[in-house]
Design a protein around this motif. Sequence first.
Motif, PDB file in Angstrom:
ATOM      1  N   LEU A  11       0.812  -1.201   0.000  1.00 19.50           N
ATOM      2  CA  LEU A  11       0.000   0.000   0.000  1.00 19.50           C
ATOM      3  C   LEU A  11       0.854   1.263   0.000  1.00 19.50           C
ATOM      4  CD1 LEU A  11      -2.745   1.353   0.173  1.00 19.50           C
ATOM      5  CD2 LEU A  11      -2.691   1.051   2.654  1.00 19.50           C
ATOM      6  N   TYR A 172      -9.898  -7.842  -1.047  1.00 21.13           N
ATOM      7  CA  TYR A 172      -9.138  -6.603  -1.078  1.00 21.13           C
ATOM      8  C   TYR A 172      -8.026  -6.680  -0.032  1.00 21.13           C
ATOM      9  CZ  TYR A 172     -13.029  -4.564  -3.750  1.00 21.13           C
ATOM     10  OH  TYR A 172     -13.974  -4.299  -4.705  1.00 21.13           O
ATOM     11  N   ASP A 174      -7.548  -4.941   2.480  1.00 18.82           N
ATOM     12  CA  ASP A 174      -8.013  -4.746   3.854  1.00 18.82           C
ATOM     13  C   ASP A 174      -8.807  -5.931   4.386  1.00 18.82           C
ATOM     14  OD1 ASP A 174     -10.456  -4.566   2.573  1.00 18.82           O
ATOM     15  OD2 ASP A 174     -10.832  -2.463   3.094  1.00 18.82           O
ATOM     16  N   THR A 176     -11.551  -7.305   3.025  1.00 21.05           N
ATOM     17  CA  THR A 176     -12.924  -7.367   2.532  1.00 21.05           C
ATOM     18  C   THR A 176     -12.990  -8.320   1.335  1.00 21.05           C
ATOM     19  OG1 THR A 176     -13.256  -5.063   3.185  1.00 21.05           O
ATOM     20  CG2 THR A 176     -14.870  -6.023   1.681  1.00 21.05           C
ATOM     21  N   GLN A 470      -5.681  -2.281  -3.361  1.00 25.71           N
ATOM     22  CA  GLN A 470      -4.929  -1.839  -2.189  1.00 25.71           C
ATOM     23  C   GLN A 470      -5.651  -0.752  -1.392  1.00 25.71           C
ATOM     24  OE1 GLN A 470      -2.036  -3.082  -0.998  1.00 25.71           O
ATOM     25  NE2 GLN A 470      -1.960  -4.626  -2.615  1.00 25.71           N
ATOM     26  N   ASP A 472      -8.300   1.210   0.967  1.00 21.45           N
ATOM     27  CA  ASP A 472      -9.150   0.788   2.072  1.00 21.45           C
ATOM     28  C   ASP A 472     -10.610   1.083   1.724  1.00 21.45           C
ATOM     29  OD1 ASP A 472      -9.675   3.511   2.623  1.00 21.45           O
ATOM     30  OD2 ASP A 472      -8.048   3.610   4.094  1.00 21.45           O
ATOM     31  N   LEU A 473     -11.517   0.696   2.583  1.00 21.65           N
ATOM     32  CA  LEU A 473     -12.942   0.808   2.292  1.00 21.65           C
ATOM     33  C   LEU A 473     -13.351   2.253   2.020  1.00 21.65           C
ATOM     34  CD1 LEU A 473     -15.772  -0.374   2.070  1.00 21.65           C
ATOM     35  CD2 LEU A 473     -15.967  -0.214   4.575  1.00 21.65           C
ATOM     36  N   GLN A 475     -11.533   4.728   0.877  1.00 21.25           N
ATOM     37  CA  GLN A 475     -11.014   5.180  -0.416  1.00 21.25           C
ATOM     38  C   GLN A 475     -11.790   4.552  -1.572  1.00 21.25           C
ATOM     39  OE1 GLN A 475      -7.019   3.846   0.492  1.00 21.25           O
ATOM     40  NE2 GLN A 475      -6.246   5.958   0.468  1.00 21.25           N
TER      41      GLN A 475
END
Length: 486
Positions: A11, A172, A174, A176, A470, A472-473, A475
């Motif tokens: 990331l 993803y 993160d 998810t 890469q 996060d939710l 973004q």
Amino acid sequence: MTINRYWIMPLMTCLISCSKVSVPAFQEAEHLPAGGMTGKGLSDRSFVQVGRNVDRKEELKFWTGFSLFRDPWVIAPSSTRDRDGLGPLFNTRSCISCHSAGGKGPAPAEGLSKPSALVIRLGSAQHGLFVDPVYGGQIQPRAIAVTHSSIQPDLVGEARLDLRYQQISGQYADGTSYTLRQPTYDLTDLAYGELDKRSVLSPRFSPVIYGVGLLDAISAEDLLSQEDINDNDQDGISGKYNRVPIMPSRHNTAIFHQPIADLSDTLSLGIGRFGHKAKQPSLHQQVAAAFRDDIGITNTSFETESCSIQQKNCQAASAIGGHQSIEIPDKLLDLVTQFNQLIAVPPARGINAKQVQQGRDLFYKLGCESCHTASYTTDVNYPHPRLANQKIWPYTDLALHDMGEGLADGVNEYDANGQEWRTPPLWGIGARKSVREENLFLHDGRAQTVAEAILWHGGEALTSQQSFIQLDLAQRSALLAFLDAI
């Protein structure tokens, strides 16, 4: 089936590289993505409305063209000579059945079906344009009902489609999870024997039609200035433009029934703009081709029926239809083309919101604009004055790009190879859910959300896809909010 989406790029590397990208300042013009051809509002029923700068006289022609776009064509001979000539083999009876309310058509059913909004093109990996010697360039699943002694055996549709999906799971960065649909396509009930061994199936899902007149109005010079076939700027993007035949009126299109058609020696070439592989150089030719290929309506650009010479019953059915030449005259074809030209693009929605503006920054920083070129000013000399000299925001370069093996169909169309697809415009992409609850994306409709469409990106777009994974939710939500707003 599960695929690993933990890519090697961390990331922090993504954020460092993204920070080097210059994001252009927001312009008030982005509220009106089609300039004067932007719609006055957003309907929850249809995209069919004229642009705000269209005068009353042009609007009357627009609605006349819409009636020809909407109403079904019938079998010839009939009492309505301006609307007969359907088939003999065809995919659908009207334009609107594939482009519901000016948007996309209905989703194809899984299993056995005769879909209308999803067509099956036939091609091969050979350079140029290949068509199956018997079935031509596209499967026609339907046929007119006709009884005549000259038609033996009975005329029936060419095949049915067997569509199946396999679920692909991933994550993803993160943690998810997500699920993608991997489609497979087979043909059953082939009515005229087996396909040629070189024939490859290429599914194509119907696109939206709003804004196509403005795409036609972008100058060829502005498009070609973006071409970088050898990636000379070393940004990983090597877009190219398809060079395709310009079909003059009254041209004898029998050449299209040959297994391999090299038209470069007989026709002038133009820059491909329309179709999933940019096969057609102009909106008029795109409309003319759709009439012949999808409805079976011949015209001055495509004078011959889609029947091959081996389909004797189709040829016989065509002969008894009563038309001595073409089935839609230029005056009516021009009205349908003008309807397509003048249909408005939805206005941007909530584009000033903080989250949307954050997503706009990410759109540029992730490199999406490298293919989805944000804006142009249309050609000041474009023949239709309402479309000329307009500042527009379609988010496409209309170029061909290698999208990777995951989206490959293995079919060449002129200069487009089996992994290349034309960049679709993104304007109005979020407005589609206002008109149709279910929306499908990509060339074959496999993606049920915009996020799924991004996750399928490979090839030249792989770096942007990996960067998206890469995020996060928060973004991801911001980027998707921007796409929803434009």
